[in-house]
Write an enzyme that holds these catalytic residues in place. Structure first.
Site, PDB file in Angstrom:
ATOM      1  N   LYS A  52       0.798  -1.232   0.000  1.00  0.00           N
ATOM      2  CA  LYS A  52       0.000   0.000   0.000  1.00  0.00           C
ATOM      3  C   LYS A  52       0.833   1.286   0.000  1.00  0.00           C
ATOM      4  CE  LYS A  52      -4.429  -1.313   0.252  1.00  0.00           C
ATOM      5  NZ  LYS A  52      -5.506  -0.798  -0.615  1.00  0.00           N
ATOM      6  N   SER A 304       0.881 -10.041  -0.743  1.00  0.00           N
ATOM      7  CA  SER A 304       0.645  -8.595  -0.704  1.00  0.00           C
ATOM      8  C   SER A 304       0.970  -7.920   0.619  1.00  0.00           C
ATOM      9  CB  SER A 304      -0.807  -8.295  -1.083  1.00  0.00           C
ATOM     10  OG  SER A 304      -1.700  -8.947  -0.190  1.00  0.00           O
TER      11      SER A 304
END
Length: 404
Positions: A52, A304
């Site tokens: 992110k 991720s």
């Protein structure tokens, strides 16, 4: 304004020297299990513990000075929160983050540590998003959407550029999907460079909003659900993201909660990688055989993020050991005299079992005061190993009752 390769390459320049170029490595263990050449792209090793930061920092770069002065506000299940907090602090911008009350404490603590003010509201992402919109109207701060934003998508797409820079011969890329910003960015990047590459998305089956949207041909909203993959528990995909998902993503598959847990456990045990549920969803799909047509192909699974509470990690390990029959529970009747319990523990240890607990249920059993029932929990190497230990104990005269 559109998302394209040029915009993603510009984002790569913007985040250079801030975001890490994360490891991409070949895993022989999982390659053999999945019958393909499997590589892991480890965004759990990114600053803030997840991808992110890429999108958040690129968004901050593109804000006007006036927007920065107003401060920024974001909603997040945790990873976008940390990315925004890190980026905002780097630019000297005040950040307020709304997170669900169910967000892992590790993510809440880290977000505060990066310098943001945290407000907790709602059980799932969509509820905390509504609270963030409310606060934005009250304060006039600049809202930074976690996925439905072209600058954010472009930042996330830089992970795709890195994959093809390091492994241009990649055939398939597997990516988790929450709101869709990550897969939209990556798919746009890799398909623009190599149109033949296949992009597969993974969602929790209990909240597979993008899969449902693709099936209907338009964005749909599903009831909110709390998945072990909290970072991708999103009821409504972003409409901007959805355009690029429709255009570039080849397939979306779903995974169960049990499959996600096994993915997390397997990455820990075999690759020594800590992945949160969302991060392990790609591995879950591969191990469960959810992705067809990969035999002999070069496959990249994106891990991720790795921001998971250590308490959750402990629960996952305990649960999987039991489910895989690598932690056995049994009761043994012993004579209640000095040395018998120690002798039994030594015997189990000599056979390679690790005694986790040994608890005497009563001071005596049905045979009277001279006998006691002792309940054991023992970690073993495999189901077969556990069966061998039980068999050996019985052959040596112990009365053993196995518990399922």
């Amino acid at each position: 304004m559109e998302l394209n390769l040029e915009r993603i390459k510009k984002a790569q320049e913007n985040i250079k020297g801030v975001a890490r170029k994360t490891p991409l490595f070949y895993t022989s263990t999982f390659s053999n299990q999945c019958d393909c050449n499997l590589y892991l792209k480890c965004e759990n090793k990114q600053k803030t513990g997840a991808f992110k930061l890429r999108g958040a920092y690129n968004k901050l770069v593109n804000l006007t000075e006036e927007e920065k002065q107003k401060g920024v506000i974001a909603s997040s299940a945790g990873n976008h929160a940390q990315g925004v907090a890190y980026a905002a602090t780097a630019f000297g911008v005040k950040a307020t983050i709304v997170m669900p009350v169910t967000a892992p404490q590790a993510k809440v603590t880290a977000t505060k540590g990066y310098g943001a003010e945290v407000v907790q509201a709602g059980q799932v992402y969509d509820e905390c998003y509504a609270k963030a919109v409310e606060l934005q109207k009250e304060t006039g701060a600049t809202f930074l959407h976690p996925f439905n934003d072209l600058d954010v998508m472009a930042g996330q797409g830089t992970a795709g550029l890195e994959m093809l820079e390091e492994l241009p011969e990649a055939d398939v890329i597997v990516v988790p999907i929450g709101g869709g910003g990550l897969i939209a960015g990556i798919a746009t990047a890799v398909k623009s460079i190599k149109p033949s590459i296949r992009v597969v998305g993974v969602q929790p089956e209990i909240v597979a909003s993008t899969k449902a949207s693709l099936e209907k041909g338009q964005v749909v909203t599903l009831p909110g659900a709390k998945s072990l993959a909290d970072g991708i528990s999103v009821s409504t995909p972003g409409d901007e993201c959805f355009k690029y998902i429709q255009k570039y993503v080849d397939e979306v598959v779903t995974v169960s909660e049990d499959e996600i847990a096994l993915g997390m456990f397997s990455l820990m045990e075999r690759n020594k990688l800590i992945a949160e549920g969302a991060g392990a969803s790609t591995m879950a799909a591969l191990l469960a055989g959810k992705i067809d047509g990969i035999k002999g192909k070069n496959v990249v699974a994106l891990i991720s993020g790795g921001n998971v509470d250590i308490a959750t990690v402990s629960k996952i390990i305990e649960r999987e050991l039991v489910l895989l029959n690598r932690r056995i529970r049994f009761t043994v009747e012993l004579q209640d005299k000095a040395g018998t319990l120690g002798a039994l523990i030594s015997e189990v240890g000599n056979m390679g079992g690790n005694v986790v607990t040994a608890r005497q249920n009563n001071n005596w059993n049905k045979k009277g005061l001279d006998f006691a029932d002792v309940c054991f929990e023992v970690t073993v190497q495999s189901q077969e190993h556990g069966e061998e230990i039980i068999k050996s104990l019985k052959e040596n005269g112990y009365l053993v009752e196995v518990h399922k």
